[in-house]
Design a protein around this motif. Structure first.
Motif, PDB file in Angstrom:
ATOM      1  N   GLN A  14      -7.330   8.037  -6.502  1.00 59.84           N
ATOM      2  CA  GLN A  14      -6.424   8.991  -5.470  1.00 59.84           C
ATOM      3  C   GLN A  14      -6.063   8.289  -4.099  1.00 59.84           C
ATOM      4  O   GLN A  14      -5.322   8.500  -3.725  1.00 59.84           O
ATOM      5  CB  GLN A  14      -7.119  10.563  -5.459  1.00 59.84           C
ATOM      6  N   ASP A  17      -3.916   5.320  -4.362  1.00 62.47           N
ATOM      7  CA  ASP A  17      -2.620   5.704  -4.493  1.00 62.47           C
ATOM      8  C   ASP A  17      -2.076   6.244  -3.065  1.00 62.47           C
ATOM      9  O   ASP A  17      -0.933   5.952  -3.039  1.00 62.47           O
ATOM     10  CB  ASP A  17      -2.268   6.988  -5.411  1.00 62.47           C
ATOM     11  N   ARG A  18      -2.920   6.958  -2.348  1.00 62.37           N
ATOM     12  CA  ARG A  18      -2.263   7.356  -0.948  1.00 62.37           C
ATOM     13  C   ARG A  18      -2.114   6.221   0.068  1.00 62.37           C
ATOM     14  O   ARG A  18      -1.195   6.099   0.900  1.00 62.37           O
ATOM     15  CB  ARG A  18      -3.451   8.465  -0.520  1.00 62.37           C
ATOM     16  N   VAL A  20      -1.491   3.003  -1.176  1.00 62.08           N
ATOM     17  CA  VAL A  20      -0.192   2.189  -1.312  1.00 62.08           C
ATOM     18  C   VAL A  20       1.032   3.103  -0.997  1.00 62.08           C
ATOM     19  O   VAL A  20       1.897   2.325  -0.241  1.00 62.08           O
ATOM     20  CB  VAL A  20      -0.143   2.346  -3.064  1.00 62.08           C
ATOM     21  N   ASP A  21       1.021   4.402  -0.727  1.00 67.43           N
ATOM     22  CA  ASP A  21       2.149   5.292  -0.328  1.00 67.43           C
ATOM     23  C   ASP A  21       2.341   5.062   1.041  1.00 67.43           C
ATOM     24  O   ASP A  21       3.351   4.814   1.529  1.00 67.43           O
ATOM     25  CB  ASP A  21       2.038   6.709  -0.697  1.00 67.43           C
ATOM     26  N   SER A  22       1.316   4.949   1.829  1.00 66.94           N
ATOM     27  CA  SER A  22       1.206   4.933   3.307  1.00 66.94           C
ATOM     28  C   SER A  22       1.730   3.488   3.636  1.00 66.94           C
ATOM     29  O   SER A  22       2.106   3.425   4.585  1.00 66.94           O
ATOM     30  CB  SER A  22      -0.171   5.372   3.879  1.00 66.94           C
ATOM     31  N   GLU A  24       3.412   1.487   1.656  1.00 67.31           N
ATOM     32  CA  GLU A  24       4.291   1.053   1.064  1.00 67.31           C
ATOM     33  C   GLU A  24       4.164  -0.466   0.608  1.00 67.31           C
ATOM     34  O   GLU A  24       5.158  -1.263   0.642  1.00 67.31           O
ATOM     35  CB  GLU A  24       5.661   0.994   2.053  1.00 67.31           C
ATOM     36  N   CYS A  25       3.237  -0.544  -0.148  1.00 65.60           N
ATOM     37  CA  CYS A  25       2.786  -1.786  -0.770  1.00 65.60           C
ATOM     38  C   CYS A  25       2.472  -1.810  -2.111  1.00 65.60           C
ATOM     39  O   CYS A  25       2.308  -0.517  -2.900  1.00 65.60           O
ATOM     40  CB  CYS A  25       1.703  -2.366  -0.154  1.00 65.60           C
ATOM     41  N   GLU A  26       2.065  -2.733  -2.937  1.00 63.88           N
ATOM     42  CA  GLU A  26       1.955  -2.712  -4.291  1.00 63.88           C
ATOM     43  C   GLU A  26       0.339  -2.535  -4.425  1.00 63.88           C
ATOM     44  O   GLU A  26      -0.428  -2.372  -3.553  1.00 63.88           O
ATOM     45  CB  GLU A  26       2.320  -4.015  -5.072  1.00 63.88           C
ATOM     46  N   ARG A  27      -0.030  -2.217  -5.483  1.00 69.22           N
ATOM     47  CA  ARG A  27      -1.583  -1.612  -5.905  1.00 69.22           C
ATOM     48  C   ARG A  27      -2.527  -2.824  -5.577  1.00 69.22           C
ATOM     49  O   ARG A  27      -3.407  -2.811  -4.960  1.00 69.22           O
ATOM     50  CB  ARG A  27      -1.597  -0.924  -7.139  1.00 69.22           C
ATOM     51  N   LYS A 105      -9.144   5.749   4.041  1.00 63.21           N
ATOM     52  CA  LYS A 105      -8.759   7.440   4.068  1.00 63.21           C
ATOM     53  C   LYS A 105      -9.047   7.838   5.401  1.00 63.21           C
ATOM     54  O   LYS A 105      -8.108   8.599   5.989  1.00 63.21           O
ATOM     55  CB  LYS A 105      -9.553   8.078   2.966  1.00 63.21           C
TER      56      LYS A 105
END
Length: 122
Positions: A14, A17-18, A20-22, A24-27, A105
């Motif tokens: 989780q 994923d957060r 990655v979104d923040s 704006e990159c790939e996993r 986080k």
């Protein structure tokens, strides 16, 4: 990374994923950032235990490979100050990723609204 499976905890997934979104990159990049962060903030082996949860996520074998894998391997060996078998290396690698994700986080939650997360994690 060889054929050993590294299973990221449900909470770790989780957070990943957060991140990655923040960012704006790939996993794969986020996993490497978490691993680097985990190693950089540690003083020796990771002692924290992370609850796996129900929905673990398998980190694909090819995320960290070749020269990057060799670099991380030696950073981990240096951090834990002991030679490692492949199994031990993967256990430590996963622990550093989990620890790094939790630090990322915290960084994300404690940044000001004007602060760029990418600068905060450096």
């Amino acid at each position: 990374m060889s054929n050993r499976r590294m299973l990221l905890s449900e909470e770790g997934k989780q957070i990943l994923d957060r991140v990655v979104d923040s960012l704006e990159c790939e996993r794969p990049m986020a996993v490497k950032i978490a691993l680097a962060k985990g190693i950089s903030i540690s003083e020796g082996p990771v002692s924290e235990q992370y609850s796996p949860g129900k929905n673990k996520w398998t980190i694909p074998d090819n995320i960290i490979k070749d020269k990057e894998f060799l670099l991380f391997k030696h950073l981990i060996i240096n951090e834990v100050s002991t030679p490692l078998t492949d199994d031990d290396l993967h256990k430590h690698m996963l622990a550093f990723i989990e620890k790094g994700l939790r630090k990322l986080k915290d960084d994300l939650e404690n940044k000001t609204s004007m602060e760029d997360f990418r600068l905060r994690i450096i």
